[in-house]
Each structure stands twice: as structure tokens, then as C-alpha cells.
Design a protein around this motif. Sequence first.
Motif: not given
Length: 146
Positions: A31-36, A39-43
Amino acid sequence: MAVKIRLAVPGDVPGLFDVRTSVTENAMNQEEMQTLGITPEAITSMILASDCTWVATDDERIVGFSMIIPEDNCLFAAFVLPQFEGLGLGKKLVHIAEQVLFTHSATIWLETGKHTRAAGFYRHLGWGNEQDAGDGDIRLEKRRQG
């Protein structure tokens, strides 16, 4: 233990997140990574766009990884599962990332916490020219030799 290092493929993304969320220093949850925007999609998109991520595997299990942002000349991430620390995997993963980054630029950079083990690790690997990046972080640089 026969750890191998190879380029990451999209199917490795869950394993990257497993490693990233398992570390004890600079810990973050999904969740913390998603706010930055991590995301799995971005990676997955990054992996599909360029050779930017390497994984260390032990019997096909991802136990560490390094990731770069080639267009920014940046070492974006390097993490190893706690039980695989101290085996030289981090050094190997960072070295591979550095070599690719140096094909793009004579000077590469990263950001990390100023008072972390990671900062000491990178300094030991020859990263320097320390600059304050704010919020307790520093920017380190490394120059291509020769």
C-alpha cells in the motif's frame, strides 16, 4: 545453494514485491509503495520496456533483485531477502546494474537513507559525492572508471 542471477521477466513481479516487502531496513508494504506509484503494473511496464531489472534466484525462488531507471541513470532499487544477506548477492546485483547504467552515462546515482546499512554498503562499493536529498535521505554518485 546455487543462486543464479538473470534478467527479470514480467512473471517475476510478484517475487520482486515479496522480496521488497520482506526486508527489515527501509521496509514498505504494498500500500505504501502504491502511493508512490510503485505498482505491479508499473514494474511490469518497466520490465517490458527495457532490460532494467535482474533477479537472484535460489531454486527458482526470487531471493533478491536490482532495478535501474536507465533514462535517469539511476539505480532505483537493490534488495535481498534477510536470510540471503551476507552472501555477496547484493554486491553482484548492484554491479550488474552499474555496468548497464555506465553504458548510458559516465555518472550514475541513487538515493538512500543517510544512516542506513544500505548507505554504508553503497559507500563500500565506491559510491560517493554525497548530497543531502531531504527527509533524511542522501544522493550518492558513482563515476565510470577509465
